[in-house]
Write an enzyme that holds these catalytic residues in place. Sequence first.
Site, mmCIF file in Angstrom:
data_model
loop_
_atom_site.group_PDB
_atom_site.id
_atom_site.type_symbol
_atom_site.label_atom_id
_atom_site.label_comp_id
_atom_site.label_asym_id
_atom_site.label_seq_id
_atom_site.Cartn_x
_atom_site.Cartn_y
_atom_site.Cartn_z
ATOM 1 N N LYS A 32 0.829 -1.216 0.000
ATOM 2 C CA LYS A 32 0.000 0.000 0.000
ATOM 3 C C LYS A 32 0.862 1.264 0.000
ATOM 4 O O LYS A 32 0.595 2.199 -0.755
ATOM 5 C CB LYS A 32 -0.941 0.020 1.220
ATOM 6 C CG LYS A 32 -1.878 -1.174 1.298
ATOM 7 C CD LYS A 32 -2.808 -1.079 2.504
ATOM 8 C CE LYS A 32 -2.097 -1.072 3.829
ATOM 9 N NZ LYS A 32 -1.323 -2.306 4.126
ATOM 10 N N ARG A 59 -9.462 0.391 9.355
ATOM 11 C CA ARG A 59 -8.948 -0.929 9.709
ATOM 12 C C ARG A 59 -9.987 -1.766 10.443
ATOM 13 O O ARG A 59 -9.718 -2.909 10.811
ATOM 14 C CB ARG A 59 -7.729 -0.770 10.606
ATOM 15 C CG ARG A 59 -6.407 -0.880 9.827
ATOM 16 C CD ARG A 59 -5.303 -0.652 10.813
ATOM 17 N NE ARG A 59 -4.058 -1.259 10.525
ATOM 18 C CZ ARG A 59 -3.056 -0.662 9.889
ATOM 19 N NH1 ARG A 59 -3.190 0.526 9.363
ATOM 20 N NH2 ARG A 59 -1.912 -1.275 9.777
ATOM 21 N N ARG A 109 11.653 -5.228 5.074
ATOM 22 C CA ARG A 109 11.404 -3.810 4.712
ATOM 23 C C ARG A 109 12.410 -2.898 5.408
ATOM 24 O O ARG A 109 12.737 -3.072 6.572
ATOM 25 C CB ARG A 109 9.985 -3.425 5.143
ATOM 26 C CG ARG A 109 9.699 -1.947 4.956
ATOM 27 C CD ARG A 109 8.236 -1.634 4.947
ATOM 28 N NE ARG A 109 7.557 -1.981 6.183
ATOM 29 C CZ ARG A 109 6.232 -1.873 6.344
ATOM 30 N NH1 ARG A 109 5.462 -1.466 5.351
ATOM 31 N NH2 ARG A 109 5.675 -2.210 7.495
ATOM 32 N N ARG A 166 11.598 -0.729 10.847
ATOM 33 C CA ARG A 166 10.579 -0.272 11.781
ATOM 34 C C ARG A 166 10.553 -1.168 13.019
ATOM 35 O O ARG A 166 10.781 -2.357 12.925
ATOM 36 C CB ARG A 166 9.200 -0.325 11.102
ATOM 37 C CG ARG A 166 8.849 0.962 10.390
ATOM 38 C CD ARG A 166 7.610 0.871 9.549
ATOM 39 N NE ARG A 166 6.469 0.201 10.175
ATOM 40 C CZ ARG A 166 5.262 0.109 9.618
ATOM 41 N NH1 ARG A 166 5.048 0.652 8.427
ATOM 42 N NH2 ARG A 166 4.266 -0.509 10.224
ATOM 43 N N ARG A 201 0.210 -8.582 13.810
ATOM 44 C CA ARG A 201 -0.470 -7.600 12.954
ATOM 45 C C ARG A 201 -1.320 -8.301 11.892
ATOM 46 O O ARG A 201 -2.401 -7.821 11.526
ATOM 47 C CB ARG A 201 0.562 -6.668 12.300
ATOM 48 C CG ARG A 201 1.113 -5.655 13.298
ATOM 49 C CD ARG A 201 2.441 -5.065 12.866
ATOM 50 N NE ARG A 201 2.380 -4.391 11.594
ATOM 51 C CZ ARG A 201 3.446 -4.193 10.811
ATOM 52 N NH1 ARG A 201 4.628 -4.635 11.171
ATOM 53 N NH2 ARG A 201 3.305 -3.552 9.684
#
Length: 215
Positions: free
Chosen positions: A16, A92, A126, A159, A170
């Site tokens: 996204k 969400r 990431r 992160r 998550r």
Amino acid sequence: MSGPNVLILGAPGAGKGTQSSNIADEFGVEHVTTGDALRANKDMDISHMDAEYDIPRAYMDAGELVPDEVVNEIVKTALAEADGYVLDGYPRNLSQAKYLDGITDLDIVVYLGVDKNELVGRLTGRRVCDECGANYHVEFNPPEEEGVCDECGGDLTQRDDDTEETVRERITVYEENTEPVIERYEEEGDLVRVDGEQTPDEVWADVRDAIESEA
Ligand code: ADP
Ligand code: AMP
């Protein structure tokens, strides 16, 4: 004419953020992302809300959702200031989706479909630029020089919530809370599905075509 109002949906790691940057550049719209807004305000005092924790950081480090009241306010303010937007990371859950209905009109909802087995590797690999927020992957989208942003020379870091344990939590939170939101937009006939397992450029070609034809 103002830019399109785009909602981009998908699991954590579906791409996204990557595609939202393309949309913002191509269509000249604002990238509104609750994740970035919360990371910039992680230690904001929310103790008056009588929620489980006193600061957003505690929810984020656990992979849980920050209370609706906090994110609803962030989105309301950001959308009021935007002349066209791509909304990423919100809604969400169904309660946030209902709130969104009352504050804006969407032109298109794009869903990036990626198999769950692919998500953990995407998120643990990431890396994000501390300076400009550009997004990389150690294997699928590496920078020219390890640890250094191609765009601005800033440091690339991982992160706090991209560890395997938090990523799994998550994904569970996503399945329980966010999948019903996707079903809802699908039932309403507003959802355009894009295969998010293609290369980033191929995903972008499909996303751009969808926005150009629907919005
Ligand atoms: P989200 O915002 O949905 O959580 P990101 O855009 O941050 O997802 O992407 C998660 C990770 O996967 C990043 O490291 C990114 O570079 C990488 N990525 C994004 N799109 C693709 C793709 N189509 N194929 C492989 N890796 C991708
Ligand atoms: P993201 O950057 O979208 O992966 O979001 C990172 C974290 O921020 C999530 O795991 C949540 O803790 C929090 N967060 C982001 N957006 C929302 C939202 N719409 N509702 C609740 N919590 C959110």
